[in-house]
Design a protein around this motif. Structure first.
Motif, PDB file in Angstrom:
ATOM      1  N   TRP A 159      -4.600  -0.261  -7.352  1.00  0.00           N
ATOM      2  CA  TRP A 159      -5.286  -0.070  -6.074  1.00  0.00           C
ATOM      3  C   TRP A 159      -6.258  -1.218  -5.827  1.00  0.00           C
ATOM      4  O   TRP A 159      -6.366  -1.727  -4.716  1.00  0.00           O
ATOM      5  CB  TRP A 159      -6.041   1.256  -6.061  1.00  0.00           C
ATOM      6  CG  TRP A 159      -6.750   1.482  -4.771  1.00  0.00           C
ATOM      7  CD1 TRP A 159      -6.220   1.952  -3.619  1.00  0.00           C
ATOM      8  CD2 TRP A 159      -8.119   1.196  -4.495  1.00  0.00           C
ATOM      9  NE1 TRP A 159      -7.171   1.986  -2.638  1.00  0.00           N
ATOM     10  CE2 TRP A 159      -8.341   1.521  -3.142  1.00  0.00           C
ATOM     11  CE3 TRP A 159      -9.169   0.689  -5.240  1.00  0.00           C
ATOM     12  CZ2 TRP A 159      -9.581   1.375  -2.543  1.00  0.00           C
ATOM     13  CZ3 TRP A 159     -10.391   0.536  -4.631  1.00  0.00           C
ATOM     14  CH2 TRP A 159     -10.588   0.883  -3.293  1.00  0.00           C
ATOM     15  N   TYR A 187       0.828  -1.202   0.000  1.00  0.00           N
ATOM     16  CA  TYR A 187       0.000   0.000   0.000  1.00  0.00           C
ATOM     17  C   TYR A 187       0.861   1.250   0.000  1.00  0.00           C
ATOM     18  O   TYR A 187       0.549   2.226  -0.683  1.00  0.00           O
ATOM     19  CB  TYR A 187      -0.940  -0.018   1.208  1.00  0.00           C
ATOM     20  CG  TYR A 187      -2.078   0.957   1.070  1.00  0.00           C
ATOM     21  CD1 TYR A 187      -3.194   0.629   0.315  1.00  0.00           C
ATOM     22  CD2 TYR A 187      -2.041   2.202   1.680  1.00  0.00           C
ATOM     23  CE1 TYR A 187      -4.244   1.499   0.170  1.00  0.00           C
ATOM     24  CE2 TYR A 187      -3.090   3.083   1.551  1.00  0.00           C
ATOM     25  CZ  TYR A 187      -4.189   2.729   0.790  1.00  0.00           C
ATOM     26  OH  TYR A 187      -5.216   3.606   0.640  1.00  0.00           O
ATOM     27  N   SER A 202      -6.008  -3.538  -2.563  1.00  0.00           N
ATOM     28  CA  SER A 202      -7.059  -3.490  -1.540  1.00  0.00           C
ATOM     29  C   SER A 202      -7.914  -4.753  -1.479  1.00  0.00           C
ATOM     30  O   SER A 202      -8.373  -5.132  -0.410  1.00  0.00           O
ATOM     31  CB  SER A 202      -7.948  -2.276  -1.756  1.00  0.00           C
ATOM     32  OG  SER A 202      -8.634  -2.399  -2.977  1.00  0.00           O
ATOM     33  N   ALA A 256      -6.809   3.057   5.371  1.00  0.00           N
ATOM     34  CA  ALA A 256      -6.284   2.542   4.100  1.00  0.00           C
ATOM     35  C   ALA A 256      -7.302   2.594   2.972  1.00  0.00           C
ATOM     36  O   ALA A 256      -6.922   2.556   1.806  1.00  0.00           O
ATOM     37  CB  ALA A 256      -5.809   1.103   4.298  1.00  0.00           C
TER      38      ALA A 256
END
Length: 184
Positions: free
Chosen positions: A99, A68, A103, A132
């Motif tokens: 992303w 991340y 995630s 996050a």
């Protein structure tokens, strides 16, 4: 029946009742002891599972955190390009795809483990995920559809670092005090 025979009958009956009561007491005591042993074995098994879940979650989050943070580096480059109007749609698509990769791994992997975590660690995991899951508003236009479970706003590196440090400290504290054995 004579008095002597009645006395013998009473003695035999008395001994028989006492023996029956002792047998019932022994049986109940044996069941209680086995129930206690089963409960201890269950708690020990649960403690091992909880400890393994905590280790797995902390290890996964350490890996996720590194990925991340590298994604945030890519994001900052993209945001600078967007401010300078030099970003292409492929840059935005690449960042969105990256992303999504970063995630989706952590949310699906931790979903099954969250119920096994002690409350303080689960809270720290939740706080980290809230931080996050921030997604830059500037990139929302590049997303094909609204992204579920995401708040919009620029992810802040310091918030992520503090939240990750809190997660690690909570885990270390839980290990040190032995709260992983508790059911709450």
């Amino acid at each position: 029946m004579t008095g002597f025979q009645q006395d013998i009958f009473k003695i035999v009956l008395d001994r028989l009742l006492i023996g029956l009561l002792l047998a019932m007491f022994g049986f109940l005591l044996s069941r209680l002891l086995e129930k206690h042993r089963a409960n201890v074995a269950y708690r020990q098994g649960l403690m091992v599972q909880r400890l393994e879940a905590c280790r797995t979650v902390v290890t996964m989050f350490a890996e996720f955190h590194q990925r991340y943070m590298s994604w945030i580096d890519e994001l900052e480059v993209l945001l600078r390009k967007l401010e300078a109007d030099t970003a292409s749609s492929s840059d935005i698509a690449t960042t969105l795809l990256r992303w999504n990769e970063v995630s989706s791994v952590i949310s699906s992997a931790t979903a099954a483990l969250i119920p096994m975590l002690p409350v303080p660690i689960a809270v720290a995991v939740g706080e980290y995920l809230v931080v996050a899951n921030k997604f830059p508003r500037r990139l929302r236009a590049g997303a094909q559809a609204d992204v579920e479970g995401v708040s919009f706003g620029k992810p802040i590196r310091e918030e992520l670092l503090n939240s990750f440090a809190k997660l690690q400290a909570t885990y270390a504290h839980a290990l040190a005090e032995g709260s992983l054995a508790n059911l709450t």
